[in-house]
Design an enzyme around this catalytic site. Structure first.
Site, mmCIF file in Angstrom:
data_model
loop_
_atom_site.group_PDB
_atom_site.id
_atom_site.type_symbol
_atom_site.label_atom_id
_atom_site.label_comp_id
_atom_site.label_asym_id
_atom_site.label_seq_id
_atom_site.Cartn_x
_atom_site.Cartn_y
_atom_site.Cartn_z
ATOM 1 N N PRO A 89 16.177 2.469 81.756
ATOM 2 C CA PRO A 89 17.530 2.967 81.457
ATOM 3 C C PRO A 89 18.352 1.975 80.649
ATOM 4 O O PRO A 89 19.341 2.336 80.021
ATOM 5 C CB PRO A 89 18.138 3.176 82.835
ATOM 6 C CG PRO A 89 16.993 3.267 83.767
ATOM 7 C CD PRO A 89 15.931 2.381 83.188
ATOM 8 N N GLU A 116 12.578 -0.804 92.053
ATOM 9 C CA GLU A 116 13.956 -1.036 91.609
ATOM 10 C C GLU A 116 14.013 -1.436 90.151
ATOM 11 O O GLU A 116 14.996 -1.222 89.444
ATOM 12 C CB GLU A 116 14.600 -2.153 92.453
ATOM 13 C CG GLU A 116 14.987 -1.772 93.862
ATOM 14 C CD GLU A 116 15.563 -0.357 93.919
ATOM 15 O OE1 GLU A 116 16.655 -0.113 93.358
ATOM 16 O OE2 GLU A 116 14.860 0.519 94.446
ATOM 17 N N ARG A 154 3.585 14.558 67.945
ATOM 18 C CA ARG A 154 3.859 15.748 67.144
ATOM 19 C C ARG A 154 4.094 15.406 65.679
ATOM 20 O O ARG A 154 3.952 16.249 64.804
ATOM 21 C CB ARG A 154 5.101 16.472 67.662
ATOM 22 C CG ARG A 154 4.976 17.081 69.048
ATOM 23 C CD ARG A 154 6.330 17.583 69.525
ATOM 24 N NE ARG A 154 6.910 18.508 68.536
ATOM 25 C CZ ARG A 154 6.497 19.772 68.372
ATOM 26 N NH1 ARG A 154 5.504 20.218 69.111
ATOM 27 N NH2 ARG A 154 7.050 20.565 67.470
ATOM 28 N N ASP A 169 11.561 21.664 63.301
ATOM 29 C CA ASP A 169 11.988 21.405 64.675
ATOM 30 C C ASP A 169 13.473 21.049 64.732
ATOM 31 O O ASP A 169 14.021 20.521 63.763
ATOM 32 C CB ASP A 169 11.232 20.175 65.226
ATOM 33 C CG ASP A 169 9.963 20.582 65.960
ATOM 34 O OD1 ASP A 169 9.158 19.699 66.270
ATOM 35 O OD2 ASP A 169 9.794 21.788 66.170
HETATM 36 C C1 4FV Z 1 13.986 5.447 82.596
HETATM 37 C C2 4FV Z 1 14.854 6.137 81.738
HETATM 38 C C3 4FV Z 1 14.130 5.319 84.056
HETATM 39 C C4 4FV Z 1 14.297 3.080 86.471
HETATM 40 C C5 4FV Z 1 13.693 2.381 87.631
HETATM 41 C C6 4FV Z 1 12.023 3.779 86.670
HETATM 42 C C7 4FV Z 1 13.366 4.193 86.128
HETATM 43 C C8 4FV Z 1 12.303 2.884 87.819
HETATM 44 N N1 4FV Z 1 13.006 4.913 81.863
HETATM 45 N N2 4FV Z 1 14.339 6.022 80.469
HETATM 46 N N3 4FV Z 1 15.967 6.822 82.036
HETATM 47 N N4 4FV Z 1 13.304 4.435 84.675
HETATM 48 O O1 4FV Z 1 14.980 5.980 84.663
HETATM 49 O O2 4FV Z 1 13.247 5.286 80.568
HETATM 50 O O3 4FV Z 1 11.439 1.786 87.766
#
Ligand code: 4FV
Length: 246
Positions: A89, A116, A154, A169
């Site tokens: 994230p 985590e 794609r 697209d």
């Molecule tokens: C995520 C996202 C995501 C966070 C902790 C996996 C999680 C756990 N990855 N874009 N949104 N990852 O939420 O790529 O390890």
């Protein structure tokens, strides 16, 4: 296009790539995906990939050493990748433009987190960039990795049968897609727009462009960049805007 995916759930990736155009692209050998089980790069008999967080707090953190060993193995087996992408994230937002950039790189490694989070030194020592599929939290990096592999594959010639459909697209032209219809011509009192039954290809093309612009104006005005629109698109956009305001 080569992908190497590092994960503690290899079957999730294999299952996600078994069907559809990406699955066929892999069968055709146009896309080459190798999945690596992170636990194969541990040294203890419990195959430990996580540990308690320094500084305390809930949950577990993924250890750096298995990721470092995994990358060494990928380099030895598959050559040095053009990018090592950590899905999280905290990453830059993944979008169609990013998919285009990655599809030109030829060989990308995707690192999937769980728990985590991942020890910060994976960002310093292993990953070359970080991507997020959106401002929400999922339980692991596997689904984001499948999103990236699908969107990038794609764009690899030979994966999607009709390249034209890729060019048409959503977002390929930076705007949303136009409405689509198929048989029956009438359903529940709703008729397919006559222009689509007219056979007038030029009028169909203009109708679709106008609908795509109108929908983008309504739902995603942030996508409208008049600088990249053609004169015809600007006319149709103005018409759509007028009709919106009526
Ligand atoms: C995520 C996202 C995501 C966070 C902790 C996996 C999680 C756990 N990855 N874009 N949104 N990852 O939420 O790529 O390890």
């Amino acid at each position: 296009m080569k992908f190497d995916v590092v994960t503690i759930f290899p079957r999730m990736i294999e299952a996600g790539l078994a069907e559809g155009v990406v699955g066929r692209g892999i069968e055709k050998g146009v896309v080459d995906v190798r999945v690596h089980d992170l636990r194969a790069f541990t040294v203890d008999r419990h195959r430990t990939v996580d540990d308690v967080p320094y500084g305390g707090g809930p949950g577990m953190v993924m250890k750096v050493e298995p990721f470092v060993r995994a990358l060494e193995a990928v380099r030895a087996e598959r050559g040095t990748p053009a990018a090592v992408v950590l899905l999280s994230p905290q990453g830059r937002r993944f979008d169609q433009a990013e998919a285009g950039r990655l599809s030109a790189l030829g060989h990308v490694v995707l690192l999937c987190g769980r728990y985590e989070g991942i020890d910060e030194r994976v960002r310093d020592l292993v990953a070359t960039e970080e991507l997020s599929i959106g401002d929400f939290v999922v339980s692991g990096g596997e689904t984001p990795a499948l999103v990236v592999i699908d969107a990038v594959s794609r764009l690899v010639p030979g994966v999607v049968g009709d390249q034209e459909s890729v060019e048409q697209d959503s977002f390929a032209q930076g705007i949303l897609d136009h409405p689509h219809y198929t048989r029956p011509a009438e359903y529940a009192g709703r008729r397919v727009p006559d222009v689509l039954l007219s056979g007038h290809h030029a009028e169909v093309r203009r109708w679709r462009m106008k609908q795509a612009l109108r929908r983008t104006l309504e739902r995603r005005p942030d996508l409208i960049d008049e600088g990249v629109l053609s004169g015809e698109q600007l006319d149709l956009l103005a018409q759509a805007a007028d009709e919106e305001s009526d």
